[in-house]
Design a protein around this motif. Structure first.
Motif, PDB file in Angstrom:
ATOM      1  N   UNK A   1      -7.580   4.421  -2.777  1.00  0.00           N
ATOM      2  CA  UNK A   1      -7.957   4.822  -1.624  1.00  0.00           C
ATOM      3  C   UNK A   1      -8.620   3.484  -0.598  1.00  0.00           C
ATOM      4  N   UNK A   2      -8.624   3.786   0.957  1.00  0.00           N
ATOM      5  CA  UNK A   2      -9.146   2.822   1.543  1.00  0.00           C
ATOM      6  C   UNK A   2     -10.617   2.789   1.617  1.00  0.00           C
ATOM      7  N   UNK A   3     -11.165   1.622   1.829  1.00  0.00           N
ATOM      8  CA  UNK A   3     -12.638   1.457   2.107  1.00  0.00           C
ATOM      9  C   UNK A   3     -12.708   1.156   3.483  1.00  0.00           C
TER      10      UNK A   3
ATOM     11  N   UNK B   1       4.153   1.457  -2.813  1.00  0.00           N
ATOM     12  CA  UNK B   1       3.074   2.218  -3.343  1.00  0.00           C
ATOM     13  C   UNK B   1       2.016   2.812  -2.644  1.00  0.00           C
ATOM     14  N   UNK B   2       2.109   2.735  -1.358  1.00  0.00           N
ATOM     15  CA  UNK B   2       1.407   3.571  -0.324  1.00  0.00           C
ATOM     16  C   UNK B   2       2.122   4.823   0.501  1.00  0.00           C
ATOM     17  N   UNK B   3       3.419   5.118  -0.025  1.00  0.00           N
ATOM     18  CA  UNK B   3       3.933   5.964   0.841  1.00  0.00           C
ATOM     19  C   UNK B   3       3.365   7.421   0.775  1.00  0.00           C
TER      20      UNK B   3
ATOM     21  N   UNK C   1      -3.401   3.293   7.545  1.00  0.00           N
ATOM     22  CA  UNK C   1      -3.126   2.568   6.075  1.00  0.00           C
ATOM     23  C   UNK C   1      -1.525   2.325   5.819  1.00  0.00           C
ATOM     24  N   UNK C   2      -0.635   3.305   6.329  1.00  0.00           N
ATOM     25  CA  UNK C   2       0.748   3.070   6.060  1.00  0.00           C
ATOM     26  C   UNK C   2       1.056   1.592   6.848  1.00  0.00           C
TER      27      UNK C   2
END
Length: 274
Positions: free
Chosen positions: A12-14, A75-77, A84-85
């Motif tokens: 997850x993003x922060x 890994x972020x697909x 984020x992408x």
């Protein structure tokens, strides 16, 4: 050298601040806060994280362990956020990981007591690295297992953003009046007596050697990563010799604008990491 791990899952993003670090799992079964080379602040913030983070750890301060993290953007697909992408796509290859402290809380000086000795040690360390981003506005500290941990050193060593003026910039005094620990009567002289003798050329050279070459290449005015490492060593060594006598602790200026660089100004307070 810093341990190298491979990112295996983007969790997850922060969303504190503008660099958008993310929680990432790695092939060593560890969980890390990943800081990306493709973030807007650039690779110099990662260099600062490594040099200052390792320096803090060598001095005995609590700074989360740092690792090199290899990232395959694939890994972020599944991440639905376009921002984020794009960040992951721009950050393929080597990035920086900071050990994730599960259950830690954002430091609040009204809720957590810090001894005069520890406050002095942190203030002296921040003065050495010219940390303009550990203030009451944005503490950049966590409480984990009842102890103070220092995080986020990307806004330190401001002089490395303009090396031609580094000697003059690095000689500036440090105003700690708005430091988040200023209210705990920091014993700066005791910290200076403890820390200053430890800051040696050999120590700093060993720390600078931990910075990956690819984060140091193509710096204007330097013909090699080692030449740039030498500049970090020389600058910090000179500052260590003078900063003890140039730390100011006055009344905090609640209405004073942040001293942080423009790309950090206005960053909201760090929320607790859960």
């Amino acid at each position: 050298m810093l341990t190298e791990v491979i990112a295996t899952r983007y969790v997850t993003p922060l969303r504190e601040g503008g660099s958008l670090p993310g929680i990432v799992e790695a092939d060593d079964l560890g969980t890390y806060i990943m800081k990306f080379t493709g973030a807007g602040q650039g690779r110099k913030t990662l260099v600062a994280e490594v040099i200052c983070g390792l320096l803090g750890r060598r001095l005995g301060l609590r700074v989360p362990e740092l690792v090199q993290m290899q990232l395959d953007p694939v890994i972020g697909l599944s991440e639905p956020d376009q921002e984020v992408q794009e960040l992951l796509k721009a950050s393929g290859g080597l990035n920086l990981g900071m050990d994730y402290l599960p259950g830690s809380l954002g430091f609040d000086p009204l809720a957590f007591e810090v001894s005069s000795r520890e406050a002095g040690r942190v203030v002296w360390f921040d003065a050495l690295i010219n940390n303009v981003d550990r203030s009451w506005r944005n503490p950049n500290a966590l409480v984990w297992h009842g102890e103070l941990w220092l995080i986020d050193h990307g806004a330190t060593m401001i002089w490395h953003h303009n090396w031609p003026t580094a000697e003059k910039s690095s000689a500036k005094p440090y105003d700690a009046s708005d430091h988040v620990l200023a209210t705990f009567a920091p014993d700066v002289p005791a910290a200076a007596a403890e820390f200053a003798p430890q800051i040696t050329e050999d120590m700093l050279t060993g720390i600078a050697a931990e910075v990956p070459d690819e984060w140091l290449v193509d710096e204007p005015g330097f013909d090699s990563p080692d030449a740039l490492r030498r500049a970090y060593v020389t600058t910090l060594l000179a500052r260590a010799g003078m900063i003890s006598d140039h730390i100011t602790l006055g009344e905090p200026s609640k209405d004073k604008p942040s001293q942080a660089p423009g790309w950090l100004a206005g960053k909201p307070p760090r929320r607790a990491v859960k």
